[in-house]
Design a protein around this motif. Structure first.
Motif, mmCIF file in Angstrom:
data_model
loop_
_atom_site.group_PDB
_atom_site.id
_atom_site.type_symbol
_atom_site.label_atom_id
_atom_site.label_comp_id
_atom_site.label_asym_id
_atom_site.label_seq_id
_atom_site.Cartn_x
_atom_site.Cartn_y
_atom_site.Cartn_z
ATOM 1 N N VAL A 94 41.642 21.707 20.577
ATOM 2 C CA VAL A 94 42.033 20.902 21.734
ATOM 3 C C VAL A 94 42.417 21.847 22.863
ATOM 4 C CG1 VAL A 94 43.671 19.185 22.589
ATOM 5 C CG2 VAL A 94 42.839 19.047 20.229
ATOM 6 N N VAL A 95 41.946 21.554 24.078
ATOM 7 C CA VAL A 95 42.274 22.345 25.262
ATOM 8 C C VAL A 95 43.219 21.511 26.125
ATOM 9 C CG1 VAL A 95 41.352 23.556 27.277
ATOM 10 C CG2 VAL A 95 40.020 23.461 25.153
ATOM 11 N N TYR A 96 44.304 22.156 26.576
ATOM 12 C CA TYR A 96 45.354 21.466 27.324
ATOM 13 C C TYR A 96 45.319 21.834 28.806
ATOM 14 C CZ TYR A 96 47.135 20.339 22.700
ATOM 15 O OH TYR A 96 47.255 19.855 21.413
ATOM 16 N N THR A 97 46.048 21.056 29.608
ATOM 17 C CA THR A 97 46.090 21.225 31.061
ATOM 18 C C THR A 97 46.383 22.657 31.496
ATOM 19 O OG1 THR A 97 46.909 18.962 31.237
ATOM 20 C CG2 THR A 97 47.144 20.325 33.183
ATOM 21 N N ASP A 98 47.323 23.316 30.826
ATOM 22 C CA ASP A 98 47.718 24.670 31.231
ATOM 23 C C ASP A 98 46.776 25.751 30.708
ATOM 24 O OD1 ASP A 98 48.337 24.886 28.532
ATOM 25 O OD2 ASP A 98 50.433 25.428 28.849
ATOM 26 N N GLY A 99 45.657 25.345 30.076
ATOM 27 C CA GLY A 99 44.689 26.301 29.550
ATOM 28 C C GLY A 99 44.940 26.693 28.109
ATOM 29 N N MET A 100 46.068 26.263 27.534
ATOM 30 C CA MET A 100 46.354 26.546 26.133
ATOM 31 C C MET A 100 45.269 25.918 25.262
ATOM 32 S SD MET A 100 49.719 25.530 23.895
ATOM 33 C CE MET A 100 49.167 23.896 23.388
ATOM 34 N N VAL A 101 44.876 26.637 24.212
ATOM 35 C CA VAL A 101 43.872 26.143 23.276
ATOM 36 C C VAL A 101 44.511 26.108 21.892
ATOM 37 C CG1 VAL A 101 41.592 26.550 22.283
ATOM 38 C CG2 VAL A 101 42.027 27.132 24.672
ATOM 39 N N SER A 102 44.380 24.994 21.221
ATOM 40 C CA SER A 102 44.962 24.844 19.886
ATOM 41 C C SER A 102 44.219 25.710 18.880
ATOM 42 C CB SER A 102 44.874 23.382 19.450
ATOM 43 O OG SER A 102 43.530 23.056 19.133
ATOM 44 N N PRO A 103 44.807 25.911 17.719
ATOM 45 C CA PRO A 103 44.058 26.568 16.640
ATOM 46 C C PRO A 103 42.850 25.711 16.252
ATOM 47 C CG PRO A 103 46.401 26.472 16.125
ATOM 48 C CD PRO A 103 46.180 25.620 17.341
ATOM 49 N N CYS A 104 41.829 26.356 15.736
ATOM 50 C CA CYS A 104 40.630 25.657 15.267
ATOM 51 C C CYS A 104 40.959 24.949 13.958
ATOM 52 C CB CYS A 104 39.510 26.675 15.054
ATOM 53 S SG CYS A 104 37.956 25.921 14.571
ATOM 54 N N ARG A 105 40.533 23.694 13.841
ATOM 55 C CA ARG A 105 40.766 22.927 12.624
ATOM 56 C C ARG A 105 39.460 22.310 12.150
ATOM 57 N NH1 ARG A 105 45.902 20.207 12.524
ATOM 58 N NH2 ARG A 105 45.180 19.428 10.519
ATOM 59 N N LEU A 106 39.203 22.402 10.856
ATOM 60 C CA LEU A 106 38.061 21.729 10.235
ATOM 61 C C LEU A 106 38.521 20.338 9.835
ATOM 62 C CD1 LEU A 106 35.171 21.768 9.085
ATOM 63 C CD2 LEU A 106 36.181 22.541 6.933
#
Length: 102
Positions: free
Chosen positions: A65-77
């Motif tokens: 998931v990519v957030y407004t501030d540019g943060m990207v979540s860890p990859c999840r299967l």
């Protein structure tokens, strides 16, 4: 901060997910993704605390998931017909903007 995983097994073609308010989930599909985005059968719904990503596809999908501030979540299967829990937008209104394959 503790994270809670919620797994929902979907059995119908389109099932609403309820978390305080009704959140719509897109119908199942086997469509192919374009430009790094997951296929349309992968959907998300967010609240201040959690973002729920549901894989309505017939195959496992790896998403972040990519957030407004540019943060990207860890990859999840996420396995077919399952839901994964990611961080919500919090008190800073850091809303999810989109998902990406990873």
């Amino acid at each position: 901060m503790a994270h809670v995983r919620i797994h929902v097994r979907l059995r119908a073609a389109a099932v609403p997910v309820l978390v305080g308010t009704a959140l719509a989930v897109t119908p199942f599909s086997t469509a192919v993704a374009q430009d790094g985005a997951p296929p349309p059968c992968v959907s998300y719904a967010s609240s201040w605390r959690y973002t729920f990503v549901t894989n309505g596809c017939e195959d496992p999908q790896s998403v972040q998931v990519v957030y407004t501030d540019g943060m990207v979540s860890p990859c999840r299967l996420i396995e077919p017909q399952q839901t994964a829990t990611f961080a919500g937008y919090g008190f800073n209104a850091n809303h999810p903007t989109h998902m990406e394959l990873c």
